[in-house]
Every structure is written in C-alpha cells, then in structure tokens.
Write a protein that holds these residues in place. Structure first.
Motif, mmCIF file in Angstrom:
data_model
loop_
_atom_site.group_PDB
_atom_site.id
_atom_site.type_symbol
_atom_site.label_atom_id
_atom_site.label_comp_id
_atom_site.label_asym_id
_atom_site.label_seq_id
_atom_site.Cartn_x
_atom_site.Cartn_y
_atom_site.Cartn_z
ATOM 1 N N ASN A 249 53.043 48.138 58.789
ATOM 2 C CA ASN A 249 52.315 47.207 59.502
ATOM 3 C C ASN A 249 51.014 46.925 58.599
ATOM 4 N N ILE A 250 51.031 47.223 57.265
ATOM 5 C CA ILE A 250 50.110 46.955 56.447
ATOM 6 C C ILE A 250 50.407 46.091 55.218
ATOM 7 N N ARG A 251 50.109 44.879 55.208
ATOM 8 C CA ARG A 251 50.515 43.943 54.401
ATOM 9 C C ARG A 251 49.737 43.907 52.835
ATOM 10 N N VAL A 252 50.281 43.872 51.871
ATOM 11 C CA VAL A 252 49.323 43.682 50.419
ATOM 12 C C VAL A 252 49.848 42.753 49.596
ATOM 13 N N ASN A 253 49.134 41.903 49.298
ATOM 14 C CA ASN A 253 49.412 40.476 48.417
ATOM 15 C C ASN A 253 48.399 40.240 47.326
ATOM 16 N N ALA A 254 48.719 39.308 46.292
ATOM 17 C CA ALA A 254 47.594 39.074 45.458
ATOM 18 C C ALA A 254 47.477 37.659 45.281
ATOM 19 N N LEU A 255 46.495 37.087 45.027
ATOM 20 C CA LEU A 255 46.046 35.727 44.479
ATOM 21 C C LEU A 255 46.058 35.580 43.000
ATOM 22 N N CYS A 256 46.453 34.598 42.218
ATOM 23 C CA CYS A 256 46.627 34.686 41.037
ATOM 24 C C CYS A 256 45.970 33.256 40.765
ATOM 25 N N PRO A 257 44.665 33.059 40.621
ATOM 26 C CA PRO A 257 43.784 32.033 40.292
ATOM 27 C C PRO A 257 44.263 31.464 38.785
ATOM 28 N N GLY A 258 44.306 29.888 38.768
ATOM 29 C CA GLY A 258 44.058 29.464 37.267
ATOM 30 C C GLY A 258 42.681 29.493 36.987
ATOM 31 N N PHE A 259 42.278 28.366 36.156
ATOM 32 C CA PHE A 259 40.772 28.238 35.892
ATOM 33 C C PHE A 259 40.138 27.535 37.033
ATOM 34 N N ILE A 260 39.157 28.233 37.650
ATOM 35 C CA ILE A 260 38.345 27.813 38.638
ATOM 36 C C ILE A 260 36.771 27.493 38.456
#
Ligand SMILES: NC(=O)c1ccc[n+]([C@@H]2O[C@H](COP(=O)([O-])OP(=O)(O)OC[C@H]3O[C@@H](n4cnc5c(N)ncnc54)[C@H](O)[C@@H]3O)[C@@H](O)[C@H]2O)c1
Length: 245
Positions: free
Chosen positions: A177-188
């Motif tokens: 019940n633990i979720r792990v994800n990642a955000l991959c931003p471009g140029f912000i």
C-alpha cells in the motif's frame, strides 16, 4: 472536500519553484504541509503565506544530504501533525560545465543532493509509511534523467538514478500500500534556470516556451492523490514535448 483533505505532506525544496507551487496547490486541496529547505528566509516567507490562507504549514530548515537532519524533519512532522501520508522528494541542484572541467567535489555535491539526498528522504519516508500501512512518495527526477545533455554529466547521472530508484522502490513496496512514482520535468521557469538561457531553452522546446511551476504542481497532485491509485514505479514526463523528439 479537497483531493488531499487532512493528508500530511512533506515537500523538500518546498519554498521555491516547483516545490512551492506544489505546496500552494496541496493546501488548496486540504493538505497540511511541511516545507523542507536550506533557505530559511524563503521558508519563513512561504510558511507565513500559507498560514495567511488558514492552511496548516510548517517550515523545517534541513539539508537533505544530512541523515540526522532528514530524520529530524520526519520526527518533527510526526510530533506536529501526527503522521506522514505524502512525501514530495523534490529538492535538487544543477551544475552545467564541460565534463573535463568539473571537479570531483562538484560531481559529489550534485550527485549528493540529487541522488543521495533523494535516497535519504525516501529512506525516512518509507519507515513512516510502513508504520501507517500506507503512503505515497513522489520523487522529482528530470527529462534529463531520460536523455543526455552535454555539460550535464553529474545531473544526468543523478536524475537517471532517481528514475531507476523509483522503479526499484515502486516494486519493493507495491504490495504494502505504498506507491512510489517520479515527476520528470522539462525546462521549467524557476530560479534553478539562469535568466540568460531562458530564451534558448524555450526555443529548443517543441511548445516554444518554458513550463510553469504550477503546471508541474498539477502533475504532482495527480501522483500524490488517489487519482493515480493504480500507478507505481513509474514516471510522468511533463516537458512540452522535448523527449518526444
Ligand atoms: N526547473 C527546471 O527546469 C527543472 C527541470 C527538471 C527537473 N527539475 C528538478 O525540479 C526540482 C525542483 O527544482 P526547481 O526548478 O523548483 O528549482 P528551485 O531552485 O526553485 O528549487 C529547488 C529548491 O531545493 C532547495 N535545495 C537545494 N539543495 C538542498 C538541500 N541539500 N537540502 C534542502 N533543500 C535543498 C533549494 O534551496 C531550492 O529552494 C529539482 O530536483 C530540479 O532538479 C527542475
């Protein structure tokens, strides 16, 4: 009811750029937020801004590369708000230099914050999540974890590491019940991007503009909320089309 009603969210790098925009969006969705950063002046300012909106917010000054300070962030969060539901593992730095000119100290510093620091925050977060029997971790990687960029060796290596760390942790805790994800931003458009290169970065982005921190915050909200309840070990790339090229 907000999408994060009464959830307790720790946000590293939470006083600037993507982290601060996420803190603002999270409190508007009912969360209590703990802002973690080196920068005390900005930390006090963002904490005051959120409290003025009647939100529950706490700034804790800490260096994510210091294990004791990271542990202190989590113990202070639990003593103030009782638990930790969401961690946005977002603090980061960049270094851009020809690789033959980068010093080992600069390499270590970049990898130290962008990979080791992400591990230390994840390490403490997971312990809290296991105690609760639930939790959501969102790591900030980068589109530069997917593609190489000349002069960004340390950053590319660290962010690529965050993407595979995310897969690894997603798998390891998927049945707890633990979720792990990642955000991959471009140029912000945040203070991490030097003003003098903003136009060049806009012109090499297919959408011909920089992203906004608020646009990243919406993606983080998706990953932190139940809207992404069947998503783990994965990444969300928000880059104006850059990595589609
Ligand atoms: N802006 C972009 O174009 C872009 C693109 C891809 C990825 N990212 C990533 O997004 C994340 C947020 O960056 P941003 O664009 O909002 O930049 P930002 O500079 O506005 O925010 C980063 C924050 O992290 C804090 N920080 C740095 N080192 C720290 C440490 N050791 N301990 C605690 N806090 C520390 C800084 O003080 C700052 O407040 C970073 O991980 C960055 O690598 C940004």
């Amino acid at each position: 009811m907000g999408k994060l009603q009464d959830k307790v969210a720790v946000i590293t790098g939470g006083v600037s750029g993507i982290g601060a925009a996420t803190a603002r969006l999270f409190v508007s969705e009912g969360a209590k937020v703990v802002l973690v950063d080196l920068n005390e002046e900005k930390g006090q300012a963002v904490e005051a801004e959120l409290k003025a909106l009647n939100a529950e917010a706490l700034f804790v000054q800490a260096d994510i590369t210091n294990e004791e300070q990271v542990q202190h962030v989590f113990s202070q969060t639990v003593s103030t708000f009782g638990r930790v539901d969401i961690v946005f593992n977002n603090a980061g730095i960049g270094v851009t230099k020809p690789t033959e000119e980068i010093t080992y100290a600069e390499w270590r510093k970049t990898v130290g914050v962008d990979l080791d620091g992400v591990f230390l925050v994840a390490h403490s977060a997971l312990k809290e999540f296991l105690k609760n029997g639930s939790g959501v971790l969102v790591n900030t990687a980068s589109m530069y974890g997917w593609v190489g960029a000349p002069g960004n060796a340390a950053y590319n290596a660290a962010k690529g590491g965050v993407i595979n760390l995310t897969r690894s942790l997603g798998l390891e805790y998927a049945d707890r019940n633990i979720r792990v994800n990642a955000l991959c931003p471009g140029f912000i458009d945040t203070p991490i991007i030097p003003a003098e290169i903003k136009n060049d970065l806009s012109s090499i982005t297919p959408m011909k503009r920089l992203g906004k921190a608020e646009e990243m915050a919406k993606a983080v909200l998706f990953m932190a909320s139940d809207d992404s309840s069947f998503m783990t070990g994965n990444t969300l790339t928000v880059d104006g089309g850059f990595t589609a090229q």
